[in-house]
Design an enzyme around this catalytic site. Structure first.
Site, short mmCIF file in Angstrom:
data_model
loop_
_atom_site.label_atom_id
_atom_site.label_comp_id
_atom_site.label_asym_id
_atom_site.label_seq_id
_atom_site.Cartn_x
_atom_site.Cartn_y
_atom_site.Cartn_z
N HIS A 97 0.77 -1.30 -0.19
CA HIS A 97 -0.03 -0.18 -0.11
C HIS A 97 0.86 1.30 -0.04
O HIS A 97 0.36 2.50 -0.09
CB HIS A 97 -0.94 0.00 1.20
CG HIS A 97 -2.02 -1.03 1.18
ND1 HIS A 97 -1.84 -2.30 1.70
CD2 HIS A 97 -3.30 -0.95 0.63
CE1 HIS A 97 -2.94 -3.07 1.44
NE2 HIS A 97 -3.91 -2.40 0.82
N ASP A 199 33.80 -27.65 21.85
CA ASP A 199 33.93 -29.13 21.71
C ASP A 199 35.39 -29.53 21.01
O ASP A 199 35.13 -29.95 19.75
CB ASP A 199 32.58 -29.50 20.78
CG ASP A 199 32.68 -31.07 20.61
OD1 ASP A 199 33.62 -31.81 21.03
OD2 ASP A 199 31.89 -31.77 20.08
N HIS A 202 35.98 -33.34 19.51
CA HIS A 202 35.78 -33.96 18.31
C HIS A 202 36.67 -33.68 17.31
O HIS A 202 36.95 -34.39 16.31
CB HIS A 202 34.45 -33.41 17.78
CG HIS A 202 34.53 -31.94 17.03
ND1 HIS A 202 34.68 -30.94 17.66
CD2 HIS A 202 34.37 -31.91 15.82
CE1 HIS A 202 34.86 -30.16 16.73
NE2 HIS A 202 34.58 -30.30 15.57
N HIS A 207 37.78 -34.55 12.18
CA HIS A 207 38.49 -33.88 11.08
C HIS A 207 39.84 -34.75 11.09
O HIS A 207 40.88 -34.03 10.31
CB HIS A 207 38.89 -32.37 11.51
CG HIS A 207 37.65 -31.70 11.82
ND1 HIS A 207 36.41 -31.70 10.83
CD2 HIS A 207 37.18 -30.88 12.95
CE1 HIS A 207 35.36 -30.88 11.42
NE2 HIS A 207 35.98 -30.57 12.66
N ASP A 347 31.51 -31.44 10.18
CA ASP A 347 30.66 -30.98 11.23
C ASP A 347 29.13 -31.03 10.72
O ASP A 347 28.37 -31.41 11.65
CB ASP A 347 31.14 -29.43 11.48
CG ASP A 347 32.38 -29.55 12.24
OD1 ASP A 347 32.81 -30.49 12.76
OD2 ASP A 347 33.01 -28.47 12.25
#
Length: 419
Positions: A97, A199, A202, A207, A347
């Site tokens: 509008h 973390d 991990h 990796h 990941d």
């Protein structure tokens, strides 16, 4: 659903629609959420669009040169006002509008406004776009829609001291490289946020193939020279190796730059914090802003339902760094933490499978364990906040979920403890 003292988490928090709805109300709608950096909107009229939870938001630099953030939804029928991701504008006009809004979100124009002249409910001052509080630290602008929330300084608490490792290791501060990467993950937003909050556990497993491809071996993390720190749910795990994260970008000029400025960093930050500038580390500012020192990437995990997250990724570097480093950092992040990056693909797969596997009715009957490093808190003469020895730890996970619990169970900010 969370026992942070013993390290137990109910899997339903990753799937239950009612939990998710309450998160949007009690976490994203009342926390300080990162929305823009100074370098992204340097001039009057510069703007970008983003999200606070699932609320679409416009962030703009107004004529008073202040940064404003407001809901991207017209006060008339709720249509989205701005569809562009970023740019420069004099005003924002709804294409339904024709109602238009100034750079500070106030209502500036109404089509055929004379039709409202005898309408007692029409009040321009009450029809602007819904505005957020905006406060900043080190050029990073955060928005909050809860008037009762503490200041950004109090919200960040002692974590500000750690943020300055990246934001203030050089007198010019940082700047974002133009553009950003947007991608979607079929995961609950908390999985990546908790991964970056601390973390390190991990890293050498998940990796391993990428690390072997880059270095020919898997680097070892020295427990006696690494820590997890947290404050108010914000957390950082880090070693004191100075360049391990930076080295994975495979750009020798970046490592050279860090080495050449090592003494200057120490003069500005102190020896301890200077060793964090490019070290093996990761961090999250609760709830959804994460970053990697050394890689020089900030990212936000934007919820799109219990099982989907939109990731926004930026590359940054010191404003006074050589221009040649901009392309080096950009390429390095593309190699490592982009949708096709050698670390991010690892990941992303884990985040998605953690979400999908926790959907089962029987699966959700057994809680998850995050008890690694219980009893590891130490007093440290130099480090601030809650300090835990060894970055291979889940202390920051427990602090993250305790903050989540505090907010989810508190009817207002006065009931949220400082931790």
């Amino acid at each position: 659903m969370v026992d942070s003292e013993q390290g137990w988490i109910d899997r339903r928090i990753f799937w239950d629609p009612q939990v998710y709805a309450l998160e949007m109300e009690r976490t994203f709608a009342r926390c300080w959420i990162f929305v823009a950096h100074d370098s992204q909107i340097p001039e009057v009229g510069d703007f970008l669009t983003t999200y606070v939870g699932e609320d679409a938001v416009i962030v703009a630099r107004a004529r008073d040169r202040q940064v404003h953030a407001f809901i991207n939804s017209c006060s008339h029928r709720g249509n989205r006002v701005c569809f562009a991701e970023a740019g420069s504008a004099r005003r924002f006009t709804c294409n339904f509008h024709g109602w238009s809004y100034a750079l500070d979100g106030s209502l500036s124009g109404v089509t055929a406004e004379e039709l409202y002249k005898d309408n007692p409910t029409f009040d321009r001052s009450k029809l602007g776009l819904h505005k957020a509080r905006v406060e900043s630290h080190g050029g990073m602008h955060f928005a909050c829609f809860d008037p009762e929330a503490p200041s950004l300084a109090d919200y960040l608490g002692e974590f500000r001291w750690y943020l300055d490792v990246l934001l203030d290791n050089d007198e010019g501060g940082i700047e974002f490289v133009d553009g950003n990467i947007k991608s979607r993950l079929k995961c609950n937003w908390k999985f990546p946020a908790e991964d970056f909050v601390g973390d390190a556990y991990h890293a050498t497993w998940t990796h391993s193939s990428a690390l072997q491809a880059l270095f020919g071996n898997i680097p070892t993390m020295k427990a006696d020279r690494s820590f997890q720190v947290n404050a108010n749910g914000h957390g950082w795990d880090f070693g004191l190796d100075f360049i391990s994260n930076a080295a994975t970008l495979c750009e020798p000029e970046i490592v050279e730059y860090l080495r050449e400025n090592e003494v200057r960093f120490a003069e500005r930050l102190g020896k301890m914090r200077s060793r964090m500038v490019g070290s093996l580390s990761s961090a999250t500012v609760f709830p959804n802003l994460s970053f990697l020192a050394g890689h020089n990437t900030f990212r936000t995990w934007n919820p799109k339902g219990p099982a989907e997250t939109e990731l926004h990724t930026w590359v940054f570097l010191n404003r006074n760094a050589p221009d040649s480093l901009k392309e080096k950092y950009r390429r390095g992040v593309m190699l490592t933490f982009s949708p096709a990056g050698i670390f991010e693909m690892d990941d992303g797969e884990n985040f998605e499978h953690c979400t999908a596997s926790n959907a089962g009715v029987v699966t959700r009957r057994r809680k998850l364990h995050t008890g690694l490093g219980l009893g590891s808190e130490v007093e440290h003469p130099e480090l601030k906040g809650n300090v835990h020895r060894n970055q291979v730890n889940e202390a920051n996970h427990r602090a993250f979920y305790q903050r989540w619990t505090d907010l989810m169970t508190a009817p207002n900010w006065a009931d949220v403890p400082v931790r």
